[in-house]
Motif scaffolding. Structure first.
Motif, short mmCIF file in Angstrom:
data_model
loop_
_atom_site.label_atom_id
_atom_site.label_comp_id
_atom_site.label_asym_id
_atom_site.label_seq_id
_atom_site.Cartn_x
_atom_site.Cartn_y
_atom_site.Cartn_z
N GLY A 182 0.82 -1.21 0.00
CA GLY A 182 0.00 0.00 0.00
C GLY A 182 0.85 1.26 0.00
N PHE A 183 0.19 2.42 -0.08
CA PHE A 183 0.91 3.69 -0.08
C PHE A 183 -0.03 4.78 0.41
N VAL A 184 0.59 5.88 0.81
CA VAL A 184 -0.12 7.10 1.19
C VAL A 184 0.44 8.22 0.31
N ALA A 185 -0.42 8.92 -0.39
CA ALA A 185 0.04 9.95 -1.33
C ALA A 185 -0.86 11.18 -1.24
N TYR A 186 -0.25 12.33 -1.51
CA TYR A 186 -0.99 13.59 -1.54
C TYR A 186 -0.62 14.28 -2.85
N ALA A 187 -1.63 14.49 -3.68
CA ALA A 187 -1.39 15.05 -5.01
C ALA A 187 -1.62 16.56 -4.97
N ILE A 188 -0.57 17.29 -5.29
CA ILE A 188 -0.68 18.74 -5.38
C ILE A 188 -1.24 19.14 -6.74
N GLU A 189 -0.71 18.49 -7.79
CA GLU A 189 -1.18 18.76 -9.15
C GLU A 189 -1.72 17.45 -9.71
N GLY A 190 -2.99 17.41 -9.91
CA GLY A 190 -3.60 16.16 -10.35
C GLY A 190 -3.98 15.28 -9.16
N THR A 191 -4.39 14.06 -9.45
CA THR A 191 -4.83 13.15 -8.39
C THR A 191 -4.30 11.76 -8.65
N TYR A 192 -4.25 10.99 -7.55
CA TYR A 192 -4.01 9.55 -7.65
C TYR A 192 -5.38 8.87 -7.68
N ASP A 193 -5.73 8.31 -8.82
CA ASP A 193 -7.04 7.67 -8.98
C ASP A 193 -6.88 6.16 -8.91
N VAL A 194 -7.63 5.55 -8.00
CA VAL A 194 -7.65 4.08 -7.93
C VAL A 194 -8.70 3.60 -8.93
N LEU A 195 -8.24 3.04 -10.03
CA LEU A 195 -9.15 2.64 -11.11
C LEU A 195 -9.91 1.36 -10.79
N SER A 196 -9.26 0.44 -10.09
CA SER A 196 -9.93 -0.83 -9.80
C SER A 196 -9.16 -1.59 -8.73
N ILE A 197 -9.91 -2.36 -7.95
CA ILE A 197 -9.32 -3.33 -7.03
C ILE A 197 -9.70 -4.71 -7.57
N VAL A 198 -8.71 -5.50 -7.96
CA VAL A 198 -8.94 -6.75 -8.68
C VAL A 198 -8.63 -7.93 -7.77
N ASP A 199 -9.55 -8.90 -7.78
CA ASP A 199 -9.29 -10.19 -7.12
C ASP A 199 -8.55 -11.07 -8.12
N GLN A 200 -7.27 -11.26 -7.90
CA GLN A 200 -6.44 -11.94 -8.90
C GLN A 200 -6.78 -13.41 -9.06
N THR A 201 -7.33 -14.04 -8.05
CA THR A 201 -7.62 -15.47 -8.13
C THR A 201 -8.99 -15.75 -8.73
N HIS A 202 -9.84 -14.74 -8.87
CA HIS A 202 -11.18 -14.95 -9.43
C HIS A 202 -11.48 -13.83 -10.44
N LEU A 203 -10.81 -13.91 -11.57
CA LEU A 203 -11.05 -12.94 -12.62
C LEU A 203 -12.39 -13.23 -13.30
N PRO A 204 -13.13 -12.22 -13.68
CA PRO A 204 -14.52 -12.44 -14.12
C PRO A 204 -14.67 -13.06 -15.50
N THR A 205 -13.74 -12.84 -16.42
CA THR A 205 -13.91 -13.30 -17.80
C THR A 205 -13.18 -14.63 -17.99
#
Length: 565
Positions: free
Chosen positions: A185-208
């Motif tokens: 994990g990490f802790v971040a503070y964006a001054i210009e722009g943002t850190y966007d978490v696009l997805s949290i993926v379960d690697q052992t149970h992929l949907p497709t």
């Protein structure tokens, strides 16, 4: 610096592993799977640097980005707060101190969030925090609490991400670079722009789930993570920024970068480099399939459609992909069609009618002049198929023609004649079967009669044996009864004689004259009692006996005279 499970270009700090958009993919090292590119480069283990080399954005180039180590989230927030203070930016941690009597409550295991004029403020100490007017809350608003163990916390430019063993977080940084976090994990503070978490993926149970369309074998599972981008005003589009792969054992994937191909073995992997594409998923196990062919013309121009049985195993997927085939079936189909066309083009319709299949184990008896040619052609065809399959990295284990359908007028006429011949054969077979059934029925009836006769003979023998046994038993009974009666009579006679002897002996032993006289008197009384009181006893030994005889003769003569008259 710990070892990375994301390839050679991953940067690891503590338990943090992340991957940039320019980097290719992340996977566990697989020393058992050699990787071969189209240009002939071969390597073992993780993919070689020429294939995966890209720009490495290190942690030092990321301001206000703190990995979460074993000390936890609070320690990472303190480090981030120090960096902000040193940079002259509003501190992240609030200076408010808790009380225990009134105000909003922050329990242990939670973070309090405050919006301070658009900047984030974090309360890390548990307790109650009094509001206005007891404390200075100008330009501040209470925004609630979050759990310290929450996977994602996003607040006013502050981003906290923590993922477990099976999870993977796909994150976009302020410059829209993509990286993946696994088991860290990490802790971040964006001054210009943002850190966007696009997805949290379960690697052992992929949907497709990816399956082979022909054989139905599960090749693996995938998941595409997309990012929405604003393009020209209000228009929004989604772009794939990461592709997760979960490849089962005995399966593999082929990756392509330009003209180079790379083999990816079984395991969990993620692709973030846009220049690397997934060519396909393959299974290395055995497969079997029934495949129809296109119409093939015999030597006498009769079209025939064949159904063949194929059994194969893909051993070198890179060879198959190098030849431009997406599946082993495509490669085998083209080569099989070509070789079967050569076989059928040298056969007559009559030979095809005789021969049901064209497998190497189905040979003629040698009476047909073309049988030697056909056998040689079959053997050569199997050899050519095996060699051709090896060029594509496929081991052909079985090939047979299991069905054929003739077409055209000649074939229809021949089918009619063949059908009539078959009908005659079937009728003859039915007559033979009926005759055989009748013979079996008569044989069965004869067997039943024979068994009944044997049963009657056995019953007669049993009856005769019972009669003889009964007669023998009766005779034995009579003999035993006679012997018993004789024995009883003998015993009675012996007893009576013994009694007489004893009595005589007793009488002889009587000496007294009076006793003797009294015994004689008793005998006289008994004799008279036995014969009657009118009986006359005549002596037979003295002189009176002659008188008695004369009287008897006279009485007899008188009775005879009276009878004659």
């Amino acid at each position: 610096m710990a070892s990375s499970n994301f390839g050679d270009n991953s940067t690891v700090v503590g338990d943090l592993s992340y991957k940039r958009q320019d980097e290719t993919f992340s996977k566990e090292p697989s020393p058992h799977k050699p990787s071969t590119s189209r240009t002939g480069v071969t390597s073992k283990g993780p993919m070689h640097n020429e294939f995966t080399s890209s720009t490495d954005y290190t942690l030092e180039e990321r301001p206000f980005f703190i990995p979460i180590t074993k000390d936890g989230v609070i320690a990472a927030l303190n480090k981030l707060n120090k960096q902000l203070v040193q940079a002259g930016i509003t501190p992240l941690l609030s200076k408010k101190t808790p009380t225990d009597w009134t105000g909003v409550e922050v329990v242990p295991g939670q973070l309090g969030l405050i919006n301070h004029g658009g900047s984030p403020k974090v309360l890390t100490k548990p307790g109650r925090y009094p509001g206005f007017p007891l404390r200075n809350w100008w330009a501040r608003s209470w925004c609630g609490t979050k759990g310290l163990s929450d996977t994602v916390i996003d607040f006013q430019g502050l981003t906290i991400v923590q993922v477990s063993q099976n999870q993977a977080a796909v994150v976009s940084d302020p410059q829209n670079h993509i990286f993946v976090i696994k088991n860290a994990g990490f802790v971040a503070y964006a001054i210009e722009g943002t850190y966007d978490v696009l997805s949290i993926v379960d690697q052992t149970h992929l949907p497709t789930i990816v399956k082979d369309k022909l054989t139905g074998v599960v090749l693996g599972s995938t998941h595409e993570v997309k990012m929405t981008s604003v393009v020209g005003g209000q228009q929004q589009k989604e772009y794939v920024v990461a592709t997760f792969l979960n490849i089962p054992a005995s399966n593999c994937a082929i990756l392509q970068r330009g003209d180079d191909l790379e083999l990816l073995g079984a395991g969990q992997s993620v692709i973030t480099n846009p220049s690397v594409t997934l060519r396909g998923l393959y299974t290395l196990g055995e497969n079997q399939l029934e495949m129809p062919t296109k119409d093939i013309f015999t030597r006498d121009q009769v079209p025939v459609s064949l159904t063949i049985y194929l059994k194969w195993q893909l051993t070198e997927p890179l060879k198959l992909t190098t030849h431009g085939y997406n599946t082993p079936y495509d490669a085998l189909r083209d080569k099989t069609q070509s070789i079967l066309t050569q076989i059928v083009a040298h056969l007559d319709y009559s030979s095809m009618v005789k021969q049901r299949s064209l497998g190497p184990d189905n040979m003629d008896d040698g009476t047909d002049p073309s049988s030697a040619f056909l056998d040689a052609l079959r053997t050569r065809a199997m050899d050519e198929m095996h060699e051709a399959a090896l060029e594509y990295g496929i081991v052909l284990k079985d090939l047979a023609v299991i069905d054929r359908q003739f077409k055209g007028e000649i074939a229809a006429t021949m089918d009619k004649l063949t059908t009539r011949a078959l009908q005659a054969q079937v009728e003859a077979a039915n007559v033979d079967r009926e005759n055989s059934n009748k013979v079996k029925q008569e044989e069965g009836a004869l067997s039943v009669t024979r068994i009944k006769a044997q049963s009657a003979n056995t019953q007669a023998d049993a009856d005769a044996y019972r009669v003889i046994a009964a007669a023998k038993a009766q005779a034995q009974k009579l003999r035993i009864e006679a012997e018993a009666q004789a024995e009883a009579t003998r015993l009675a006679a012996e007893a009576e004689a013994g009694a007489i002897r004893i009595k005589a002996k007793a009488d002889a032993e009587v000496i007294d004259h009076f006793a003797r006289e009294m015994e004689l008197r008793r005998i006289e009384v008994s004799k008279i009692q036995a014969y009657g009181s009118k009986t006359v006893f005549v002596p037979s030994e003295s002189a009176g006996s002659q008188m008695g005889n004369a009287m008897a003769l006279g009485m007899a003569a008188s009775m005879g005279s009276q009878a004659t008259n």
